[in-house]
Design a protein around this motif. Structure first.
Motif, PDB file in Angstrom:
ATOM      1  N   ARG A   1      70.342  32.988  69.933  1.00  0.00           N
ATOM      2  CA  ARG A   1      70.597  32.406  71.213  1.00  0.00           C
ATOM      3  C   ARG A   1      71.960  31.927  71.429  1.00  0.00           C
ATOM      4  O   ARG A   1      72.215  31.277  70.598  1.00  0.00           O
ATOM      5  CB  ARG A   1      69.350  31.630  71.811  1.00  0.00           C
ATOM      6  N   LEU A   2      72.617  32.119  72.377  1.00  0.00           N
ATOM      7  CA  LEU A   2      73.860  31.533  72.999  1.00  0.00           C
ATOM      8  C   LEU A   2      73.706  30.923  74.248  1.00  0.00           C
ATOM      9  O   LEU A   2      73.267  31.615  75.189  1.00  0.00           O
ATOM     10  CB  LEU A   2      74.766  32.463  72.896  1.00  0.00           C
ATOM     11  N   GLY A   3      74.382  29.614  74.222  1.00  0.00           N
ATOM     12  CA  GLY A   3      74.058  29.013  75.455  1.00  0.00           C
ATOM     13  C   GLY A   3      75.748  28.562  75.938  1.00  0.00           C
ATOM     14  O   GLY A   3      76.683  28.339  75.170  1.00  0.00           O
ATOM     15  N   ASN A   4      75.957  28.212  77.288  1.00  0.00           N
ATOM     16  CA  ASN A   4      77.159  27.896  78.039  1.00  0.00           C
ATOM     17  C   ASN A   4      76.504  26.639  78.714  1.00  0.00           C
ATOM     18  O   ASN A   4      76.253  26.802  79.772  1.00  0.00           O
ATOM     19  CB  ASN A   4      77.490  28.803  78.574  1.00  0.00           C
ATOM     20  N   PRO A   5      76.882  25.203  78.646  1.00  0.00           N
ATOM     21  CA  PRO A   5      76.517  24.291  78.965  1.00  0.00           C
ATOM     22  C   PRO A   5      77.784  23.831  79.911  1.00  0.00           C
ATOM     23  O   PRO A   5      77.260  22.981  81.009  1.00  0.00           O
ATOM     24  CB  PRO A   5      76.178  23.328  77.957  1.00  0.00           C
ATOM     25  N   SER A   6      78.750  24.489  79.866  1.00  0.00           N
ATOM     26  CA  SER A   6      79.893  24.127  80.916  1.00  0.00           C
ATOM     27  C   SER A   6      79.457  24.761  82.284  1.00  0.00           C
ATOM     28  O   SER A   6      78.490  25.505  82.460  1.00  0.00           O
ATOM     29  CB  SER A   6      81.212  24.723  80.437  1.00  0.00           C
TER      30      SER A   6
ATOM     31  N   GLU B   1      71.601  30.390  78.988  1.00  0.00           N
ATOM     32  CA  GLU B   1      71.051  30.455  77.843  1.00  0.00           C
ATOM     33  C   GLU B   1      70.543  31.836  77.682  1.00  0.00           C
ATOM     34  O   GLU B   1      69.863  32.121  78.370  1.00  0.00           O
ATOM     35  CB  GLU B   1      70.258  29.505  77.236  1.00  0.00           C
ATOM     36  N   GLN B   2      71.180  32.643  76.576  1.00  0.00           N
ATOM     37  CA  GLN B   2      70.917  34.213  76.597  1.00  0.00           C
ATOM     38  C   GLN B   2      70.364  34.398  75.496  1.00  0.00           C
ATOM     39  O   GLN B   2      70.799  33.825  74.364  1.00  0.00           O
ATOM     40  CB  GLN B   2      71.994  34.970  76.792  1.00  0.00           C
ATOM     41  N   THR B   3      69.433  35.288  75.079  1.00  0.00           N
ATOM     42  CA  THR B   3      68.998  35.720  73.823  1.00  0.00           C
ATOM     43  C   THR B   3      69.676  37.061  73.369  1.00  0.00           C
ATOM     44  O   THR B   3      69.656  38.059  74.416  1.00  0.00           O
ATOM     45  CB  THR B   3      67.473  35.909  73.962  1.00  0.00           C
ATOM     46  N   PHE B   4      69.906  37.262  72.407  1.00  0.00           N
ATOM     47  CA  PHE B   4      70.655  38.594  71.767  1.00  0.00           C
ATOM     48  C   PHE B   4      69.966  38.938  70.396  1.00  0.00           C
ATOM     49  O   PHE B   4      69.493  38.296  69.748  1.00  0.00           O
ATOM     50  CB  PHE B   4      72.169  38.415  71.309  1.00  0.00           C
ATOM     51  N   TYR B   5      69.852  40.518  70.391  1.00  0.00           N
ATOM     52  CA  TYR B   5      69.217  40.907  69.177  1.00  0.00           C
ATOM     53  C   TYR B   5      70.296  41.922  68.772  1.00  0.00           C
ATOM     54  O   TYR B   5      70.854  42.699  69.440  1.00  0.00           O
ATOM     55  CB  TYR B   5      67.942  41.799  69.764  1.00  0.00           C
ATOM     56  N   LEU B   6      70.772  41.718  67.483  1.00  0.00           N
ATOM     57  CA  LEU B   6      71.713  42.841  67.028  1.00  0.00           C
ATOM     58  C   LEU B   6      70.997  43.603  65.852  1.00  0.00           C
ATOM     59  O   LEU B   6      70.194  43.132  64.952  1.00  0.00           O
ATOM     60  CB  LEU B   6      72.893  42.100  66.100  1.00  0.00           C
ATOM     61  N   TYR B   7      70.938  44.959  65.950  1.00  0.00           N
ATOM     62  CA  TYR B   7      70.367  45.992  64.882  1.00  0.00           C
ATOM     63  C   TYR B   7      71.292  46.211  64.137  1.00  0.00           C
ATOM     64  O   TYR B   7      72.304  46.940  64.693  1.00  0.00           O
ATOM     65  CB  TYR B   7      69.574  47.060  65.742  1.00  0.00           C
ATOM     66  N   ALA B   8      71.460  46.212  62.827  1.00  0.00           N
ATOM     67  CA  ALA B   8      72.495  46.662  61.861  1.00  0.00           C
ATOM     68  C   ALA B   8      71.950  47.771  60.869  1.00  0.00           C
ATOM     69  O   ALA B   8      70.754  47.176  60.448  1.00  0.00           O
ATOM     70  CB  ALA B   8      73.168  45.774  61.276  1.00  0.00           C
ATOM     71  N   ALA B   9      72.383  49.041  60.706  1.00  0.00           N
ATOM     72  CA  ALA B   9      72.034  49.707  59.729  1.00  0.00           C
ATOM     73  C   ALA B   9      73.152  50.632  59.149  1.00  0.00           C
ATOM     74  O   ALA B   9      74.314  50.931  59.860  1.00  0.00           O
ATOM     75  CB  ALA B   9      71.284  50.833  60.653  1.00  0.00           C
ATOM     76  N   SER B  10      72.978  50.817  57.768  1.00  0.00           N
ATOM     77  CA  SER B  10      74.115  51.696  57.112  1.00  0.00           C
ATOM     78  C   SER B  10      73.594  52.268  56.150  1.00  0.00           C
ATOM     79  O   SER B  10      72.713  51.968  55.357  1.00  0.00           O
ATOM     80  CB  SER B  10      75.256  50.525  56.547  1.00  0.00           C
ATOM     81  N   ALA B  11      74.142  53.384  55.670  1.00  0.00           N
ATOM     82  CA  ALA B  11      73.899  54.012  54.324  1.00  0.00           C
ATOM     83  C   ALA B  11      74.316  53.547  53.087  1.00  0.00           C
ATOM     84  O   ALA B  11      73.806  53.824  52.078  1.00  0.00           O
ATOM     85  CB  ALA B  11      74.389  55.743  54.404  1.00  0.00           C
ATOM     86  N   ASP B  12      75.369  52.627  53.255  1.00  0.00           N
ATOM     87  CA  ASP B  12      75.991  52.154  52.395  1.00  0.00           C
ATOM     88  C   ASP B  12      75.521  50.530  52.037  1.00  0.00           C
ATOM     89  O   ASP B  12      74.441  50.348  52.772  1.00  0.00           O
ATOM     90  CB  ASP B  12      77.433  51.803  52.483  1.00  0.00           C
ATOM     91  N   THR B  13      76.166  49.747  51.289  1.00  0.00           N
ATOM     92  CA  THR B  13      75.453  48.593  51.185  1.00  0.00           C
ATOM     93  C   THR B  13      75.760  47.770  52.517  1.00  0.00           C
ATOM     94  O   THR B  13      76.543  47.850  53.201  1.00  0.00           O
ATOM     95  CB  THR B  13      76.040  47.700  50.053  1.00  0.00           C
ATOM     96  N   LEU B  14      74.680  46.882  52.536  1.00  0.00           N
ATOM     97  CA  LEU B  14      74.691  46.117  53.845  1.00  0.00           C
ATOM     98  C   LEU B  14      74.781  44.796  53.755  1.00  0.00           C
ATOM     99  O   LEU B  14      74.147  43.969  53.351  1.00  0.00           O
ATOM    100  CB  LEU B  14      73.370  46.559  54.746  1.00  0.00           C
ATOM    101  N   THR B  15      75.977  44.238  54.688  1.00  0.00           N
ATOM    102  CA  THR B  15      76.046  42.788  54.660  1.00  0.00           C
ATOM    103  C   THR B  15      76.245  42.492  56.137  1.00  0.00           C
ATOM    104  O   THR B  15      76.528  43.392  56.848  1.00  0.00           O
ATOM    105  CB  THR B  15      77.317  42.329  53.911  1.00  0.00           C
TER     106      THR B  15
END
Length: 168
Positions: A33-38, A99-113
């Motif tokens: 979640r990211l918020g912006n109080p300004s 305040e917003q909610t985010f989802y990040l999906y990450a996928a890779s055939a290589d090593t994943l960091t």
């Protein structure tokens, strides 16, 4: 995303700076979640600081339940990425007092960091300048070695030295 949101209780906070699942065929979901109080709208930049990821999908859940998605990764051609950069950068606009909610999906055939960094425009510019400076330094070093090798070839006047330099 709906399935992931339905299992919201399965998310757990991480205490590591960089998540490293390693080699896996499974994709990973990150929720934050990211918020912006300004009192002004702010643009932040979410930077994925690795070039070895095939698919990155950033989902934004709006206050009224709508969703939007922005795609990046190696499978997305550079002109279609959300921000012109060597790394994968997502500009995120945060409305004043929200305040917003985010989802990040990450996928890779290589090593994943999963090295994620949130930056403002000034920090992103400094980071890009630093990266560019290292590339220029490296190219200068390669050029100096080529000039030195040419000088040595002219001085030694032996074709064996030329074969030696080209073999390296």
């Amino acid at each position: 995303l709906e399935d992931v949101r339905a299992r919201a209780s399965s998310f757990s906070p991480s205490d590591r700076e960089v998540l490293n699942p390693g080699y896996t065929s499974a994709g990973y979901w990150i929720r934050f979640r990211l918020g912006n109080p300004s009192s002004e709208t702010v643009t932040a930049y979410l930077k994925y600081k690795s070039r070895f990821v095939d698919q990155l999908d950033l989902y934004r859940v709006h206050g009224d339940g709508r969703q939007s998605v922005v795609r990046s990764g190696r499978t997305v051609p550079p002109p279609e990425r959300p921000y012109p950069s060597r790394e994968f950068v997502f500009p995120v606009e945060l409305n004043a007092g929200s305040e917003q909610t985010f989802y990040l999906y990450a996928a890779s055939a290589d090593t994943l960091t999963l090295p994620l960094y949130l930056m403002d425009s000034e920090a992103l510019s400094k980071d890009r300048l630093t990266t560019h400076s290292w590339f220029v330094f490296y190219q200068g070093l390669v050029f100096a070695m080529a000039v030195f090798s040419l000088f040595m070839f002219i001085t030694v006047r032996s074709s064996v030295y030329l074969y030696y330099v080209l073999a390296i």
